[in-house]
Design an enzyme around this catalytic site. Structure first.
Site, PDB file in Angstrom:
ATOM      1  N   GLN A  82       0.863  -1.191   0.000  1.00  0.00           N
ATOM      2  CA  GLN A  82       0.000   0.000   0.000  1.00  0.00           C
ATOM      3  C   GLN A  82       0.896   1.236   0.000  1.00  0.00           C
ATOM      4  OE1 GLN A  82      -2.239   1.628   3.538  1.00  0.00           O
ATOM      5  NE2 GLN A  82      -4.022   1.037   2.334  1.00  0.00           N
ATOM      6  N   TYR A  99      -6.535  10.625   4.258  1.00  0.00           N
ATOM      7  CA  TYR A  99      -5.191  10.961   3.794  1.00  0.00           C
ATOM      8  C   TYR A  99      -5.323  11.701   2.456  1.00  0.00           C
ATOM      9  CZ  TYR A  99      -3.600   7.899   7.531  1.00  0.00           C
ATOM     10  OH  TYR A  99      -3.375   7.344   8.763  1.00  0.00           O
ATOM     11  N   ARG A 104      -7.876   1.773  -2.349  1.00  0.00           N
ATOM     12  CA  ARG A 104      -8.630   1.722  -1.089  1.00  0.00           C
ATOM     13  C   ARG A 104      -9.401   3.027  -0.968  1.00  0.00           C
ATOM     14  NH1 ARG A 104      -7.698  -0.250   5.089  1.00  0.00           N
ATOM     15  NH2 ARG A 104      -9.596  -1.479   4.867  1.00  0.00           N
ATOM     16  N   GLY A 164      -8.701  -6.600   9.120  1.00  0.00           N
ATOM     17  CA  GLY A 164      -7.534  -5.965   9.702  1.00  0.00           C
ATOM     18  C   GLY A 164      -7.206  -6.661  11.005  1.00  0.00           C
ATOM     19  N   ARG A 165      -7.939  -6.267  12.031  1.00  0.00           N
ATOM     20  CA  ARG A 165      -7.617  -6.771  13.365  1.00  0.00           C
ATOM     21  C   ARG A 165      -7.870  -8.269  13.507  1.00  0.00           C
ATOM     22  NH1 ARG A 165     -11.340  -2.484  15.986  1.00  0.00           N
ATOM     23  NH2 ARG A 165     -12.410  -3.032  14.051  1.00  0.00           N
ATOM     24  N   CYS A 206      -3.705  -3.247  19.512  1.00  0.00           N
ATOM     25  CA  CYS A 206      -3.345  -2.751  18.173  1.00  0.00           C
ATOM     26  C   CYS A 206      -3.249  -1.231  18.176  1.00  0.00           C
ATOM     27  CB  CYS A 206      -4.334  -3.278  17.139  1.00  0.00           C
ATOM     28  SG  CYS A 206      -6.063  -3.122  17.603  1.00  0.00           S
ATOM     29  N   ALA A 261      -5.353 -14.182  33.065  1.00  0.00           N
ATOM     30  CA  ALA A 261      -3.897 -14.345  33.190  1.00  0.00           C
ATOM     31  C   ALA A 261      -3.570 -15.787  33.563  1.00  0.00           C
ATOM     32  CB  ALA A 261      -3.341 -13.387  34.229  1.00  0.00           C
ATOM     33  N   GLN A 318     -12.294 -11.467  36.288  1.00  0.00           N
ATOM     34  CA  GLN A 318     -12.821 -10.137  35.940  1.00  0.00           C
ATOM     35  C   GLN A 318     -13.270 -10.035  34.491  1.00  0.00           C
ATOM     36  OE1 GLN A 318     -10.910  -6.413  37.097  1.00  0.00           O
ATOM     37  NE2 GLN A 318      -9.386  -7.734  38.018  1.00  0.00           N
ATOM     38  N   LYS A 349     -20.018  -5.048  25.125  1.00  0.00           N
ATOM     39  CA  LYS A 349     -18.794  -5.849  25.207  1.00  0.00           C
ATOM     40  C   LYS A 349     -19.124  -7.337  25.310  1.00  0.00           C
ATOM     41  CE  LYS A 349     -15.193  -4.026  27.547  1.00  0.00           C
ATOM     42  NZ  LYS A 349     -14.495  -3.354  28.665  1.00  0.00           N
TER      43      LYS A 349
HETATM   44  C1  LIG Z   1      -3.233  -0.717  14.110  1.00  0.00           C
HETATM   45  C2  LIG Z   1      -3.953  -0.380  12.844  1.00  0.00           C
HETATM   46  C3  LIG Z   1      -3.270   0.275  11.824  1.00  0.00           C
HETATM   47  C4  LIG Z   1      -3.926   0.568  10.624  1.00  0.00           C
HETATM   48  N1  LIG Z   1      -3.214   1.110   9.588  1.00  0.00           N
HETATM   49  C5  LIG Z   1      -3.795   1.225   8.362  1.00  0.00           C
HETATM   50  C6  LIG Z   1      -3.037   1.576   7.213  1.00  0.00           C
HETATM   51  O1  LIG Z   1      -1.824   1.776   7.265  1.00  0.00           O
HETATM   52  N2  LIG Z   1      -3.691   1.661   6.030  1.00  0.00           N
HETATM   53  C7  LIG Z   1      -5.014   1.389   5.904  1.00  0.00           C
HETATM   54  O2  LIG Z   1      -5.554   1.456   4.802  1.00  0.00           O
HETATM   55  N3  LIG Z   1      -5.752   1.037   6.978  1.00  0.00           N
HETATM   56  C8  LIG Z   1      -5.177   0.939   8.186  1.00  0.00           C
HETATM   57  N4  LIG Z   1      -5.919   0.499   9.261  1.00  0.00           N
HETATM   58  C9  LIG Z   1      -7.340   0.168   9.084  1.00  0.00           C
HETATM   59  C10 LIG Z   1      -7.483  -1.331   8.781  1.00  0.00           C
HETATM   60  O3  LIG Z   1      -6.866  -1.670   7.578  1.00  0.00           O
HETATM   61  C11 LIG Z   1      -8.968  -1.759   8.724  1.00  0.00           C
HETATM   62  O4  LIG Z   1      -9.590  -1.089   7.683  1.00  0.00           O
HETATM   63  C12 LIG Z   1      -9.711  -1.477  10.018  1.00  0.00           C
HETATM   64  O5  LIG Z   1      -8.987  -1.963  11.107  1.00  0.00           O
HETATM   65  C13 LIG Z   1     -11.112  -2.099  10.013  1.00  0.00           C
HETATM   66  O6  LIG Z   1     -11.048  -3.460   9.758  1.00  0.00           O
HETATM   67  P1  LIG Z   1     -11.168  -4.573  10.926  1.00  0.00           P
HETATM   68  O7  LIG Z   1     -12.434  -4.305  11.656  1.00  0.00           O
HETATM   69  O8  LIG Z   1     -11.155  -5.865  10.203  1.00  0.00           O
HETATM   70  O9  LIG Z   1      -9.982  -4.367  11.801  1.00  0.00           O
HETATM   71  C14 LIG Z   1      -5.288   0.234  10.469  1.00  0.00           C
HETATM   72  C15 LIG Z   1      -5.961  -0.403  11.512  1.00  0.00           C
HETATM   73  C16 LIG Z   1      -5.311  -0.724  12.685  1.00  0.00           C
HETATM   74  C17 LIG Z   1      -6.061  -1.453  13.761  1.00  0.00           C
HETATM   75  S1  SF4 Z   2      -6.127  -5.856  20.419  1.00  0.00           S
HETATM   76 FE1  SF4 Z   2      -8.338  -6.094  20.495  1.00  0.00          FE
HETATM   77  S2  SF4 Z   2      -9.074  -4.952  18.704  1.00  0.00           S
HETATM   78 FE2  SF4 Z   2      -6.883  -5.201  18.436  1.00  0.00          FE
HETATM   79  S3  SF4 Z   2      -6.730  -7.043  17.191  1.00  0.00           S
HETATM   80 FE3  SF4 Z   2      -6.586  -7.725  19.288  1.00  0.00          FE
HETATM   81  S4  SF4 Z   2      -8.670  -8.217  19.919  1.00  0.00           S
HETATM   82 FE4  SF4 Z   2      -8.789  -7.039  18.040  1.00  0.00          FE
END
Ligand SMILES: Cc1cc2nc3c(=O)[nH]c(=O)nc-3n(C[C@H](O)[C@H](O)[C@H](O)COP(=O)(O)O)c2cc1C
Ligand code: SF4
Length: 646
Positions: free
Chosen positions: A106, A176, A224, A321-322, A352, A395, A422, A432
């Site tokens: 990217q 951006y 994107r 992503g996550r 993250c 833990a 907890q 949550k």
């Molecule tokens: C730590 C972190 C860094 C990210 N950095 C970028 C990035 O560099 N470029 C980008 O397009 N999206 C970035 N994102 C957004 C993710 O690509 C993604 O769109 C977003 O986390 C939602 O998807 P998810 O719910 O599957 O995590 C970032 C997200 C996280 C959590």
């Molecule tokens: S720290 Fe939390 S939000 Fe981030 S990737 Fe892990 S479970 Fe998902």
């Protein structure tokens, strides 16, 4: 255990342009801060990508590469602005390919979403308008500078191609530079790059055109884009449909949908409280408008959900992503039918974004290996020990899992009648509920690894001496603690927040919550949701000050929506049967009419086994809150490390 694959669409091979992918699962770009500050991929970053490749993802998209040294949002960025950067990237790409992965770079320019100190000069943007969450006001780019930036994008893409990347992605989302040009929220220009939607799309289209010219017709290009900016006056789905069609005509091969800007970061990275796959319907509208492939993203957290989105034609690819931080082996586990072994991202944002925002490298609260791929010795032990873990909170469970994986013989003792500690209370807080998936995962692991779990077992030093393990991990957690406040011990209507959430029996009437940290704020929300009239009293000048920005924003919004009164900078001087005396700005105030007072004022480590050393001569490791009260992120890692250390 290998079972047949129940996700036919997810694991169907598919193409982006000429690029063939083995399945429809894509990891999105995510800043990692795993490099060494030299703009180059580090060994740690390479191992992080290799792990994803081995995990079976169809395509891995890297974090955003800067197209010039000024395109900087963190101290440690990757760059594709010099030919010297091609070689080191080529070596990383080779390793990812060797691990079975395909990888896309990217490329980006942050526009106004950076600072003068990071960029080394005044940030640039379509218009000289400060992004509300940023400190510095940018200057508007001149037309000749716009042309230069387009050229920088094209050269960066060419370097990505030369380095062997399988695809290049233009970061045209998240506020951006590229998305700023398209967004009426950020772009107020009056020339050919502003005003009408065609003019606002011009920059993106010229970037694509310049890249295509450099990389040739066969190299896949992903764009994107924001399908919504998540702010009033920003890009709407209707605008995004227009852009997607123009991008298709311009030769883009993939529309990678996303959403949100810095000012609406809870839209970029939807936290726990946001329903899973909330934004997929927007991707579906883009998909209906174009004939090139489209991805959906945003809290798509389990393979059933992903499969359903594909089956209902809402997207061609599922981007996570996550989800891939929480479980880099998500595809492999889903494909082999081991869905219950997937560690599901819970949207906590702690490991993250929370870490990135404080300058640490990426990690995941639930998966201690993420971002630490090369840092732990996971080799099975040659000296099998009998290990006793005392305390079945997260833990303790993590410690037991790690020790059992090393090959030790593990017994886990828990005082109450269930595991989780907890964490169970955290799962009860409104929004949550998804937290419970991690408890279920830990229980599965413990069972699979053959850990003997003894519930309702009150462990004393004598008990340990009798059992005579080789090592003991003390993970007995913490207890609620209150500072001395006159009247607090005498009042009959006091309820401890932890106890309230554990028992789940909600009081009624008007409630004062003492302590507006995360626990207090979430308890207040729980009470308000159950019909109570709630007031929070917090000593600091912010509610839930320790929470991560995006979930905190939603938490505060929810509290406001439910009319929870939030008194900050407020010191409680006295607690009565139905009143509080509070000091605020040197002024004493009386608040009365309360039916109950709920305390959420802090925690202290349990000291129950502090005398163990005098009775027992084996190895003792303290972990989690029992070492020092802290948040779940620290507790899980500490449990994991304790399990590896014995
Ligand atoms: C730590 C972190 C860094 C990210 N950095 C970028 C990035 O560099 N470029 C980008 O397009 N999206 C970035 N994102 C957004 C993710 O690509 C993604 O769109 C977003 O986390 C939602 O998807 P998810 O719910 O599957 O995590 C970032 C997200 C996280 C959590
Ligand atoms: S720290 Fe939390 S939000 Fe981030 S990737 Fe892990 S479970 Fe998902």
């Amino acid at each position: 255990m290998e079972r047949s694959c129940q996700f036919a669409r997810l694991f169907e091979p598919a193409k982006i342009g000429n690029l063939e992918l083995k399945n429809r699962l894509i990891t999105t770009a995510m800043v990692t801060l795993l490099n060494d500050g030299d703009w180059l991929p580090s060994e740690r970053l390479t191992q992080y990508f290799e792990r994803k490749a081995r995990g079976g993802w169809g395509l891995i998209i890297t974090e955003d590469y800067s197209i010039c040294p000024e395109a900087k949002t963190f101290e440690k960025m990757l760059g594709l602005w010099s030919d010297d950067q091609i070689g080191p990237n080529a070596r990383m790409v080779e390793r990812v390919h060797a691990a079975g992965g395909k990888i896309c770079a990217q490329i980006f320019h942050p526009g106004r979403q950076t600072t003068q100190s990071l960029a080394g000069s005044t940030p640039v943007a379509p218009s000289a308008i400060r992004e509300p969450s940023m400190r510095d006001t940018p200057r508007a780019l001149k037309v000749e500078e716009i042309k230069e930036i387009i050229d920088l994008f094209a050269h960066a893409a060419l370097r990505a191609q030369k380095a062997g990347f399988d695809m290049v992605e233009i970061h045209g989302a998240h506020g951006y530079l590229v998305s700023e040009f398209f967004s009426p929220y950020a772009n107020k220009r009056l020339d050919q790059y502003g005003g009408s939607i065609t003019n606002r799309a011009r920059f993106a289209l010229e970037v694509v055109e310049a890249i295509r010219e450099k990389v040739g017709k066969d190299f896949p290009i992903s764009f994107r884009m924001n399908v919504t900016d998540g702010v009033e006056g920003g890009v709407t789905v209707e605008d995004a449909i227009v852009l997607a069609k123009l991008l298709e005509q311009q030769g883009v091969d993939l529309i990678n949908c996303s959403q949100g800007m810095y000012v609406s970061r809870e839209v970029i990275m939807p936290p726990t409280a946001v329903p899973p796959a909330k934004y997929a319907k927007n991707a579906a509208r883009i998909k209906r408008a174009v004939s090139i492939p489209v991805t959906a993203v945003g809290r798509i957290i389990d393979p059933n959900m992903a499969e359903a989105l594909l089956e209902t034609d809402q997207a061609d690819f599922i981007a996570m992503g996550r989800g891939c931080l929480a479980d880099p082996s998500f595809p492999k586990k889903a494909q082999t039918g081991n869905v219950e072994w997937i560690i599901q991202c819970i949207g906590c944002c702690q490991g993250c974004t929370g870490q990135i925002n404080t300058g640490n490298h990426v990690s995941c609260m639930l998966n201690p290996l993420t971002g630490f791929e090369s840092e732990y010795d996971l080799q099975p032990t040659e000296e099998r020990k009998k290990v006793m873990v005392v305390g079945g909170g997260i833990a303790g469970c993590e410690a037991a899992i790690a020790a059992a994986r090393k090959g030790h013989d593990v017994v886990l003792c828990e005082k109450s009648d269930s595991l989780g500690g907890q964490w169970l209370q955290a799962s009860i807080a409104l929004g949550k509920e998804g937290f419970s998936s991690f408890g279920a995962w830990q229980s599965n692991e413990l069972r699979e690894l053959g850990v003997e779990v003894r519930l309702e077992t009150d462990v004393t030093s004598d008990y340990i001496v009798q059992e005579d393990p080789d090592a003991v991990i003390v993970a007995t957690g913490s207890y609620s603690w209150c500072p001395p406040i006159p009247g607090l011990d005498e009042a009959s209507n006091i309820i401890d927040a932890r106890e309230l959430l554990t028992k789940g029996d909600c009081p009624t009437g008007k409630i004062a919550v003492l302590g507006g940290g995360l626990v207090g704020a979430e308890t207040a929300l729980y009470l308000a949701e159950h019909g109570c009239q709630v007031e929070i009293f917090e000593l600091l000048d912010e509610i839930a000050a320790e929470a991560i920005a995006a979930p905190r924003k939603l938490l505060l919004e929810s509290l406001r929506q439910r009319n929870v009164a939030m008194h900050v900078s407020s010191k409680v001087l006295q607690v009565g049967e139905d009143f509080l005396v509070v000091k605020h700005n040197e002024e004493q105030m009386l608040f009365n009419g309360f039916d109950h007072v709920v305390t959420a004022l802090g925690a202290r480590r349990n000291e129950e086994l502090d005398d163990l050393e005098s009775a027992y001569t084996g190895e003792i490791v303290f972990a989690g809150d029992a070492k020092q009260a802290k948040n779940a992120l620290g507790n899980i890692r500490e449990g994991f490390e304790a399990g590896l250390a014995v």
